[in-house]
Design a protein around this motif. Structure first.
Motif, PDB file in Angstrom:
ATOM      1  N   GLN B 101       0.830  -1.210   0.000  1.00 34.88           N
ATOM      2  CA  GLN B 101       0.000   0.000   0.000  1.00 34.88           C
ATOM      3  C   GLN B 101       0.858   1.252   0.000  1.00 34.88           C
ATOM      4  OE1 GLN B 101      -2.600  -1.609   3.351  1.00 34.88           O
ATOM      5  NE2 GLN B 101      -4.077  -0.448   2.167  1.00 34.88           N
ATOM      6  N   ASN B 108      -4.352   1.251  -2.997  1.00 33.12           N
ATOM      7  CA  ASN B 108      -5.309   1.767  -2.035  1.00 33.12           C
ATOM      8  C   ASN B 108      -6.633   2.131  -2.656  1.00 33.12           C
ATOM      9  OD1 ASN B 108      -3.517   1.616   0.180  1.00 33.12           O
ATOM     10  ND2 ASN B 108      -2.392   3.271  -0.797  1.00 33.12           N
ATOM     11  N   VAL B 110      -7.965   0.685  -4.855  1.00 35.60           N
ATOM     12  CA  VAL B 110      -8.694  -0.560  -4.993  1.00 35.60           C
ATOM     13  C   VAL B 110      -9.198  -1.029  -3.639  1.00 35.60           C
ATOM     14  CG1 VAL B 110      -8.455  -3.008  -5.511  1.00 35.60           C
ATOM     15  CG2 VAL B 110      -7.475  -1.319  -7.049  1.00 35.60           C
ATOM     16  N   LEU B 111      -8.264  -1.146  -2.704  1.00 33.88           N
ATOM     17  CA  LEU B 111      -8.608  -1.687  -1.400  1.00 33.88           C
ATOM     18  C   LEU B 111      -9.580  -0.794  -0.635  1.00 33.88           C
ATOM     19  CD1 LEU B 111      -7.199  -4.170  -1.642  1.00 33.88           C
ATOM     20  CD2 LEU B 111      -5.298  -3.304  -0.275  1.00 33.88           C
ATOM     21  N   ARG B 113     -12.038   0.421  -1.757  1.00 34.53           N
ATOM     22  CA  ARG B 113     -13.355   0.265  -2.367  1.00 34.53           C
ATOM     23  C   ARG B 113     -13.862   1.612  -2.876  1.00 34.53           C
ATOM     24  NH1 ARG B 113     -12.437  -3.443   1.092  1.00 34.53           N
ATOM     25  NH2 ARG B 113     -13.490  -5.448   1.152  1.00 34.53           N
ATOM     26  N   ALA B 122     -14.158  -5.303  -7.141  1.00 36.19           N
ATOM     27  CA  ALA B 122     -14.829  -5.808  -5.952  1.00 36.19           C
ATOM     28  C   ALA B 122     -14.362  -7.231  -5.646  1.00 36.19           C
ATOM     29  CB  ALA B 122     -16.338  -5.777  -6.148  1.00 36.19           C
ATOM     30  N   CYS B 125     -11.004  -7.272  -3.889  1.00 37.87           N
ATOM     31  CA  CYS B 125     -11.129  -6.924  -2.476  1.00 37.87           C
ATOM     32  C   CYS B 125     -11.608  -8.121  -1.694  1.00 37.87           C
ATOM     33  CB  CYS B 125     -12.179  -5.831  -2.287  1.00 37.87           C
ATOM     34  SG  CYS B 125     -11.637  -4.248  -2.848  1.00 37.87           S
ATOM     35  N   GLU B 126     -12.631  -8.722  -2.215  1.00 37.63           N
ATOM     36  CA  GLU B 126     -13.222  -9.898  -1.593  1.00 37.63           C
ATOM     37  C   GLU B 126     -12.160 -10.946  -1.328  1.00 37.63           C
ATOM     38  OE1 GLU B 126     -15.924 -11.116   0.352  1.00 37.63           O
ATOM     39  OE2 GLU B 126     -16.126  -9.216  -0.750  1.00 37.63           O
ATOM     40  N   ALA B 128      -8.904 -10.621  -1.171  1.00 36.64           N
ATOM     41  CA  ALA B 128      -7.914 -10.206  -0.171  1.00 36.64           C
ATOM     42  C   ALA B 128      -8.494 -10.344   1.233  1.00 36.64           C
ATOM     43  CB  ALA B 128      -7.490  -8.764  -0.434  1.00 36.64           C
ATOM     44  N   ALA B 129      -9.757  -9.968   1.379  1.00 39.02           N
ATOM     45  CA  ALA B 129     -10.388 -10.044   2.702  1.00 39.02           C
ATOM     46  C   ALA B 129     -10.481 -11.483   3.182  1.00 39.02           C
ATOM     47  CB  ALA B 129     -11.769  -9.407   2.647  1.00 39.02           C
ATOM     48  N   ASP B 155      -9.734  -6.146   8.110  1.00 38.73           N
ATOM     49  CA  ASP B 155     -10.154  -5.368   6.941  1.00 38.73           C
ATOM     50  C   ASP B 155      -9.951  -3.886   7.179  1.00 38.73           C
ATOM     51  OD1 ASP B 155     -11.005  -7.470   5.519  1.00 38.73           O
ATOM     52  OD2 ASP B 155     -13.079  -6.771   5.275  1.00 38.73           O
ATOM     53  N   TRP B 159      -7.728  -1.057   5.559  1.00 39.60           N
ATOM     54  CA  TRP B 159      -8.367   0.159   5.048  1.00 39.60           C
ATOM     55  C   TRP B 159      -7.664   1.394   5.607  1.00 39.60           C
ATOM     56  CZ3 TRP B 159     -10.964   4.169   7.565  1.00 39.60           C
ATOM     57  CH2 TRP B 159     -11.702   5.016   6.749  1.00 39.60           C
TER      58      TRP B 159
END
Lengths: 191, 191
Positions: B101, B108, B110-111, B113, B122, B125-126, B128-129, B155, B159
């Motif tokens: 990051q 960022n 992207v992450l 959101r 999306a 992100c999903e 990675a989470a 998460d 963020w």
DNA sequence: GCGTTACTTGACGTCATGGTCAAGAACCGT
DNA sequence: ACGGTTCTTGACCATGACGTCAAGTAACGC
């Protein structure tokens, strides 16, 4: 603006007060970068008047920063100063500053030094940084707080929180608070 | 855009490639919110062409997100997955994501959101989470990582880092890295 | 009340960004 | 090499912000 050399006319005085009040509201809600037109609307004047009376954003901020945030930042320093245990004092100070940053977005605009050239604002930052450094040193002397944490680290941790809080949006306070503790805990020496 | 139904004319194909390359550069440097005109200039075309070829910012992002960040995010997950110790694996994953990051501002966007409505983004992100949640659970099972840390906390820690890294400007990497460790350390259970 | 002066207004100029589209340029097949 | 089609261009409109100023309005002293 507080004690003008030449007495203001009644309507001007009324407006200055109205603008100050409106600025407190708007700045509290949206931070120090809110459009001045917003403040003007809330005060029931036109933006030209703000420029006339305060010279622009900077002047307006300087006129309200004391009431808006300076008191509260200093209050936290004083309250923490009364705590006997150095570690508790340090952690309490940081935690309260961090929460204030969440609660009052405007604090961040100050702490982030986003207002170059404003003497009162710079002084306020300076003061907060010194207080934090003092508390840090005391807390480190006990051996409970890691010795490798520098005053600059603390400054930056506050700075980082400012950035976060500013972007926080709808994040619940409880989670924000809990995550503060992770960092706080991380500042302690390994057991 | 990768396999158009109707074959593109030579100049169009050239431009699509040029724009993709320019977007990678510009997005890497300034994040996904850079003015499209900037990308156009770097590609030696006019912004109208970008709208034509990619439909706007969103389309352009989707066309480069894989090369720009998806590969690297997934790479970190894979690399971490090869670490045997669950705690080390979890901490390594978080640390590497956080450093990415810092190194790639675009990550960022992207992450964070910040691109609602973009399916590929999306999904990234999903993914990675989920990876983070899995690593967290394993690490908690050992008792070394606090049991009260939730996947959502992780998460949000990511963020938060995103917000910070994005604002980081000239902050030295070394200090950034050191402060990461404070948080990481804070996620461990008290000894 | 009335003139003088302080004060306020809001339209205006400016800048930076996003997005559109008619008109012209470039390409490709023949 | 030419016509038809695809593609590109850049001027154009819109938005939202800042800061200014000539002209209009309202308070004050007499």
């Amino acid at each position: 603006m507080s004690t003008p050399a030449t007495r203001l006319r009644a309507d001007a005085r009324r407006n200055v007060e109205g603008i100050r009040t409106a600025a407190l509201d708007v700045f509290r809600e949206r931070g120090l970068n809110s459009p001045l037109e917003e403040v003007a609307r809330a005060a029931g004047v036109s933006k030209g008047t703000i420029y006339h009376r305060f010279g622009g954003r900077q002047g307006l901020i300087e006129a309200v920063v004391e009431e808006l945030v300076a008191e509260r930042i200093r209050g936290i320093g004083v309250a923490a100063g009364e705590i006997a245990d150095p570690v508790e004092r340090f952690e309490h100070y940081l935690r309260e500053i961090w929460l204030l940053q969440y609660d009052e977005p405007a604090v961040n605009d100050v702490l982030l030094r986003a207002l170059p050239g404003s003497e009162p604002v710079a002084a306020l930052c300076e003061h907060a940084a010194e207080t934090a450094a003092r508390f840090l040193a005391d807390a480190q002397a006990t051996g409970v707080v890691r010795a490798d944490v520098t005053p600059e680290d603390v400054d930056l941790l506050i700075w980082e929180r400012g950035i976060i809080a500013r972007a926080c949006g709808q994040q619940p306070r409880e989670g924000y608070r809990r995550r503060l503790e992770y960092t706080l805990r991380g500042l302690r020496a390994a057991a």
